[in-house]
Each structure stands twice: as C-alpha cells, then as structure tokens.
Design a protein around this motif. Sequence first.
Motif, PDB file in Angstrom:
ATOM      1  N   LEU A   1       6.579  97.375 101.647  1.00  0.00           N
ATOM      2  CA  LEU A   1       7.148  96.649 100.521  1.00  0.00           C
ATOM      3  C   LEU A   1       8.290  95.749 100.979  1.00  0.00           C
ATOM      4  O   LEU A   1       8.389  94.595 100.544  1.00  0.00           O
TER       5      LEU A   1
ATOM      6  N   MET B   1       7.958  98.575  93.758  1.00  0.00           N
ATOM      7  CA  MET B   1       8.488  99.918  93.506  1.00  0.00           C
ATOM      8  C   MET B   1       7.738 100.596  92.363  1.00  0.00           C
ATOM      9  O   MET B   1       7.432 101.789  92.444  1.00  0.00           O
TER      10      MET B   1
ATOM     11  N   TYR C   1      10.034  93.067  94.701  1.00  0.00           N
ATOM     12  CA  TYR C   1      10.556  94.404  94.965  1.00  0.00           C
ATOM     13  C   TYR C   1      10.335  95.319  93.755  1.00  0.00           C
ATOM     14  O   TYR C   1       9.860  96.449  93.902  1.00  0.00           O
TER      15      TYR C   1
ATOM     16  N   CYS D   1       5.593 103.949  92.873  1.00  0.00           N
ATOM     17  CA  CYS D   1       5.887 105.120  92.039  1.00  0.00           C
ATOM     18  C   CYS D   1       4.662 105.565  91.246  1.00  0.00           C
ATOM     19  O   CYS D   1       4.493 106.750  90.983  1.00  0.00           O
TER      20      CYS D   1
ATOM     21  N   LEU E   1       7.321 102.012 101.570  1.00  0.00           N
ATOM     22  CA  LEU E   1       8.583 101.289 101.385  1.00  0.00           C
ATOM     23  C   LEU E   1       8.813 100.253 102.481  1.00  0.00           C
ATOM     24  O   LEU E   1       9.336  99.175 102.216  1.00  0.00           O
TER      25      LEU E   1
END
Length: 106
Positions: free
Chosen positions: A14, A39, A35, A43, A11
């Motif tokens: 990112l 994500m 973003y 995931c 994260l």
Amino acid sequence: MENDAVLRTSLVWLAAIMVVTGLYTQSLKKAAVTYLFGMLAICGVVLPDWKYFDRPVSQWSTLVSDDDPDPSQSAPPRFKFYPVRLLIYTTVYGYAFHKWWKFITS
C-alpha cells in the motif's frame, strides 16, 4: 489475526502504491485518498474474523462458538467457496475500486 506477515506485506504494498500514485498525479490529496482506500480494503480482507465470515451468508446472523468445532470440515475454512460471499466482496470492492480509479484519473 493469525499471520501478521500478511498484514505487514499488505501495508508495504500500500505504501508503494501510494508513493507511485502521489508521484504520478503530483497530488497529495490523491495519495491520501489512495492510502484511505487501501487501508479500508486491507481491513476488509485481511482483518475480519474468518470463523465468523467463512460460513454461508445465511448464517452470518448467528453466533459462532469455539466450543463445538464442525467435524465435517475437511478443508480449512479459509479455502471454502461461497458464491454469495464472493458476489458481495466482488461488488463492494469492484465499486470502490471503480470510484477510486475515476478519482485518480480525473
């Protein structure tokens, strides 16, 4: 998920990539897409139930039981190599990365 440090590190990376993309393109929309893409990628790689997916693709339709561990597994299942799974992941993430890159550079 067993190791939260991997998720936190992903994260943070990112967020850094999103900031760089936003500053380079001067577009809030492209930063938001970065973003969202990031994500979804995180995931898909960090969060799945690896006991379920660290099997041959042909066995993905069967249930996983914690009661009977497979004694023939000498290496941790995270490091097993399944060519079909690698092909699926490479195809999906390669296509997504290509579409993201085309969007960012346009």
